[in-house]
Write a protein that holds these residues in place. Structure first.
Motif, short mmCIF file in Angstrom:
data_model
loop_
_atom_site.label_atom_id
_atom_site.label_comp_id
_atom_site.label_asym_id
_atom_site.label_seq_id
_atom_site.Cartn_x
_atom_site.Cartn_y
_atom_site.Cartn_z
N ALA A 54 -1.31 -1.27 0.41
CA ALA A 54 -1.61 -2.52 -0.29
C ALA A 54 -2.53 -3.41 0.55
N GLU A 110 -10.92 -6.59 -2.07
CA GLU A 110 -10.73 -8.03 -2.30
C GLU A 110 -9.85 -8.26 -3.52
N ASN A 111 -8.74 -7.50 -3.55
CA ASN A 111 -7.81 -7.54 -4.67
C ASN A 111 -6.69 -8.53 -4.37
N GLY A 118 -6.24 -3.79 -0.64
CA GLY A 118 -6.40 -5.19 -1.03
C GLY A 118 -7.51 -5.88 -0.26
N CYS A 138 -4.15 -9.44 -6.15
CA CYS A 138 -2.81 -8.97 -6.54
C CYS A 138 -2.17 -8.16 -5.42
N LEU A 139 -2.92 -7.21 -4.85
CA LEU A 139 -2.37 -6.39 -3.77
C LEU A 139 -2.10 -7.22 -2.52
N LEU A 140 -2.97 -8.17 -2.23
CA LEU A 140 -2.79 -9.01 -1.05
C LEU A 140 -1.56 -9.91 -1.20
#
Length: 269
Positions: free
Chosen positions: A78, A86-87, A82, A89-91
């Motif tokens: 993740a 540059e996600n 992430g 949600c995952l971060l």
């Protein structure tokens, strides 16, 4: 038609690749733990007969290896993906789970301090349950042997705890050659010995208790651990501080990166 442009700088490459570098180590470590866990199970034949997992009455250390590996692998994945993609949600998932784990660690530490007697009793019951299952799993056997050798102890509270084991109990109808004995890890170590004597604990408990100390450790592992902890409190505290700092670093990198991404998106119109 709408035209879009950046009014601010792009996402910080510094935090982006710090986050990636921080997590790639844990991602690879998690994969290694999972591989080791499945290798250990394959060596014991568990993968060929999964019912062995449910038949074990004690604690299988492989479960701990797999659990730590799975959590580390998922969090590392993740964090890495992430950061690169540059996600948000995952971060957020990464920082939230790390924060939750940190909260659980603090809660466990406080509860262990407040309810010391209950924790001591739980550890004693846990150790005795695994004494019963000593011969059922080779990894559990090695874990108990290592614990007894390193702490110079035998049983949970005393060597007679090994009466709970099918092979070591002193009942008259026990046909085992190990009857009234203890595992070799209970034996006093002699630096001059070059060959490990795995039969050194045979028949030791047939004699009077007063002479046991000539051949084996008579202190239980629970009292030995209670003595070890105050002597090494700074080491234990240092380990917890390092783990906490690493967790805080992960949360800081993730939240900072999330802030940068959201700022860029907000200014993109």
């Amino acid at each position: 038609m709408h035209y879009y442009r950046y009014e601010n700088e792009e996402v910080s490459c510094c935090y982006k690749y710090l986050m990636f570098s921080y997590n790639i180590i844990f991602w690879l470590a998690g994969a290694a733990f999972i591989a080791i866990g499945f290798w250990a199970w394959s060596e014991k034949g568990v993968l060929l007969d999964l019912t062995q997992v449910t038949r074990l009455h004690g604690f299988d250390p492989v479960w701990l290896v797999l659990a730590v590996g799975a959590i580390t692998f998922i969090l590392g994945f993740a964090g890495c993906v992430g950061a690169l993609r540059e996600n948000i949600c995952l971060l957020k998932f990464f920082s939230g789970v790390i924060g939750f784990i940190f909260f659980l660690e603090l809660t466990a530490a406080v509860l262990a301090f407040v309810f010391q007697d209950n924790v001591r009793e739980w550890i004693n019951d846990f150790f005795l349950a695994n004494v019963k299952a000593y011969r059922e799993d080779i990894d559990l056997q090695n874990l108990i042997d290592s614990l007894q050798k390193m702490n110079h102890c035998c049983g949970a509270k005393e060597p007679d705890d090994w009466n709970l084991n099918l092979y070591f109990n002193c009942t008259d109808n026990n046909p085992s050659r190990e009857r009234c004995g203890v595992p070799f890890s209970c034996c006093l170590s002699d630096p001059a010995d070059t060959v490990l004597n795995t039969q050194c604990g045979y028949d030791v408990r047939k004699g009077p208790k007063g002479v046991w100390s000539n051949d084996i450790y008579v202190k239980g592992c629970i009292p030995a651990l209670e003595e070890w902890l105050p002597r090494n409190i700074y080491i234990v505290a240092g380990v917890f501080i390092i783990i906490s700092v690493l967790q805080m670093m992960g949360i800081f990198f993730a939240r900072t990166l999330i802030g940068d991404i959201e700022k860029v998106k907000f200014n993109y119109y």
